[in-house]
Design a protein around this motif. Structure first.
Motif, short mmCIF file in Angstrom:
data_model
loop_
_atom_site.label_atom_id
_atom_site.label_comp_id
_atom_site.label_asym_id
_atom_site.label_seq_id
_atom_site.Cartn_x
_atom_site.Cartn_y
_atom_site.Cartn_z
N TYR A 288 -9.11 -9.13 -2.32
CA TYR A 288 -8.13 -8.88 -3.39
C TYR A 288 -7.37 -10.18 -3.66
O TYR A 288 -7.04 -10.93 -2.73
CB TYR A 288 -7.16 -7.78 -2.99
N ARG B 151 -14.69 -7.01 0.92
CA ARG B 151 -14.04 -6.95 -0.40
C ARG B 151 -12.71 -7.68 -0.33
O ARG B 151 -11.92 -7.46 0.58
CB ARG B 151 -13.85 -5.51 -0.87
N TYR C 162 -7.22 -8.97 2.16
CA TYR C 162 -8.13 -7.84 2.22
C TYR C 162 -7.40 -6.66 2.86
O TYR C 162 -6.32 -6.81 3.43
CB TYR C 162 -9.41 -8.18 2.99
N LYS C 163 -7.99 -5.49 2.74
CA LYS C 163 -7.36 -4.27 3.22
C LYS C 163 -8.10 -3.73 4.44
O LYS C 163 -9.30 -3.93 4.60
CB LYS C 163 -7.34 -3.19 2.12
N SER D 167 -9.97 -7.56 -7.64
CA SER D 167 -10.75 -7.54 -6.41
C SER D 167 -12.20 -7.83 -6.73
O SER D 167 -12.65 -7.63 -7.87
CB SER D 167 -10.63 -6.19 -5.70
N GLU E 223 -17.09 -1.76 -1.54
CA GLU E 223 -16.70 -1.22 -2.84
C GLU E 223 -15.39 -0.44 -2.71
O GLU E 223 -15.05 0.05 -1.63
CB GLU E 223 -17.80 -0.30 -3.40
N SER E 224 -14.69 -0.31 -3.82
CA SER E 224 -13.43 0.42 -3.79
C SER E 224 -13.63 1.90 -3.48
O SER E 224 -12.70 2.58 -3.06
CB SER E 224 -12.69 0.26 -5.13
N THR E 225 -14.85 2.37 -3.70
CA THR E 225 -15.16 3.78 -3.43
C THR E 225 -15.84 3.98 -2.07
O THR E 225 -16.22 5.10 -1.74
CB THR E 225 -16.06 4.34 -4.53
N THR F 238 -12.01 -2.14 5.29
CA THR F 238 -12.54 -1.32 4.21
C THR F 238 -13.93 -1.80 3.83
O THR F 238 -14.36 -2.89 4.20
CB THR F 238 -11.61 -1.37 2.99
N GLY G 200 -11.53 2.99 0.48
CA GLY G 200 -11.40 1.66 -0.11
C GLY G 200 -9.98 1.17 -0.26
O GLY G 200 -9.74 -0.03 -0.44
N ASP G 201 -8.99 2.08 -0.19
CA ASP G 201 -7.59 1.70 -0.30
C ASP G 201 -6.96 1.45 1.06
O ASP G 201 -5.75 1.24 1.17
CB ASP G 201 -6.79 2.78 -1.02
N CYS H 233 0.85 -1.18 0.00
CA CYS H 233 0.00 0.00 0.00
C CYS H 233 0.88 1.22 0.00
O CYS H 233 1.84 1.31 0.76
CB CYS H 233 -0.91 0.00 1.23
#
Length: 428
Positions: free
Chosen positions: A110, A108, A220-221, A190, A241-243, A238, A269-270, A19
């Motif tokens: 990855y 979510r 996962y993050k 993802s 969704e990525s957003t 997180t 999301g990151d 990251c």
């Protein structure tokens, strides 16, 4: 069936996922300050084939499709891989199903895939159905899927959800292979939201490629635990969704108190914190230290109010004998007035006014005096005039003057050093 060799050696540096710190300069609608938020995300790995010490034991269909083999990574460490290369046979539909993966409440997921693909053009007499891509799928479930129920009909109507078709950025040829130069691809995908089960299976579908899965890492993050604006925020997963922005409620660190509420941060999301709202600050008796600790004021210092201020030395003629003092007590013989601030010095009692003189006529007296020789270190001296009516030489027989006696400009809180006292006749 043609196969890729079971041992590999690369002259290509390993690609690692990490990251990257991101700097946000944001102005919160709820705060008058511009705040820089810098945070590294955390990743939690739930499966990594590179750490396997025994066979992976994934399910493959049909039997002549994917094959598990041992190989070596670029550091000559033994790894477990899967390969398939049925490029000389038409209508390929080869499935590879991972073992059950617990998602640990993550919404979510990855997937980092390291793989090699043979260049179809470098294979002599290959069929036109040769591919240089494969498909990635997943299936949510609460339990491990049994190999015994996987028949032809099941795989023909596989209930998986497609993540993506993955293509190689680089493929290798026979020349590359002979020179022991393998072109390794690393792709990350993802998928989500996950909510139907405690975990999932991944599935890889080959439709006619000559390739190897060298490593699969599933993770996962999450945003790390952090102290921002003197509030502690726990590790936060997180969103789906990525957003997505996930709200994390904060709590003031020890010896800090709320300034603005609610206290919260948003986890993006990151896996990075952003948009701080609300804050805490060090309470009275404590000062900020390194931006994330409220330290007690040492002896001889004090801090009278909550906020970002630092501890101050005790004013003159005062002292503090304890830590975390909010006020320094005056030394013997010194005092603090009712309107004095904690940071004001302590003062002593002024001496008496000097050279008091009076000028008397029939109905009035003019009193004048000089200021005291010792002011007690005060610059706010004022004077009160007391008036008593005495009918004998005994003081205890005296009574306070009534309303027939008038003081100009007054008899209390005088700033000037004179007053005129007048007796008003026929006042009653």
């Amino acid at each position: 069936m043609a196969h890729i060799t079971k041992q590999y050696s690369w002259r290509l540096s390993c690609l690692l996922i990490k990251c990257v710190p991101v700097l946000f300069l944001l102005r919160s609608l709820f705060s008058p300050f511009s705040l820089s938020v810098i945070s590294l995300c955390l990743t939690e790995t739930v499966m990594d084939t590179r750490t396997a010490t025994a066979e992976l034991g994934w399910i493959s269909f049909p039997a002549n499709g994917w094959e598990e083999v041992s190989g070596y990574d670029e550091n000559l460490n033994t790894i477990r891989t899967y390969q398939v290369c049925n490029v000389f046979e038409p209508s390929q539909n080869n499935w590879l199903l991972t073992t059950y993966i617990d998602r640990r409440a993550a919404q979510r997921i990855y997937v980092e895939i390291r793989f090699t693909v043979r260049d179809c053009a470098s294979i002599p007499s290959v069929l036109g159905s040769c591919k240089e891509t494969f498909n990635l799928y997943y299936l949510e479930t609460d339990r491990t899927m049994s190999e015994g129920i996987k028949g032809v009909e099941y795989w023909a109507n596989a209930p998986f959800l497609k993540v993506d078709t993955i293509a190689a950025d680089e493929s290798f040829s026979q020349v590359d292979f002979g020179g022991r130069l393998m072109k390794v691809n690393t792709e990350i995908r993802s998928f989500g939201p996950l909510s139907k089960g405690r975990g999932f299976h991944l599935a890889f579908q080959d439709l006619g490629a000559c390739m190897s899965l060298l490593a699969v890492r599933v993770f996962y993050k999450k945003c790390p635990s952090v102290v921002r604006n003197f509030a502690f925020f726990p590790e936060t997963l997180t969103g789906a969704e990525s957003t997505s922005l996930v709200i994390a409620r904060g709590s003031c660190i020890p010896n800090a108190e709320e300034v603005d509420v609610p206290i919260k941060l948003y986890c993006n999301g990151d896996g990075e914190w952003m948009v701080p709202i609300g804050s805490c600050s060090c309470k009275a008796g404590y000062e900020p230290d390194n931006g994330n600790v409220c330290r007690a004021c040492p002896q001889g210092t004090f801090k009278s109010s909550q906020g970002a201020g630092l501890c101050q030395q005790c004013p003159l003629y005062s002292l503090s004998t304890i830590e975390a003092a909010t006020l320094c007590g005056c030394r013997n013989g010194y005092y603090r007035g009712d309107m004095d601030r904690p940071e004001d010095m302590c003062t002593s009692v002024p001496s008496a006014p000097r050279n008091v003189v009076s000028v008397v006529n029939q109905t009035s007296v003019l009193l004048e005096w000089h200021p005291p020789r010792e002011t007690g270190h005060r610059d706010d001296l004022s004077y009160n005039v007391l008036c008593r009516r005495c009918h004998s030489s005994e003081r205890r027989a005296c009574q306070p003057c009534d309303d027939s006696v008038v003081f100009v400009p007054g008899k209390r809180a005088l700033k000037d050093t004179s007053v005129e006292i007048t007796l008003v006749l026929n006042a009653k």
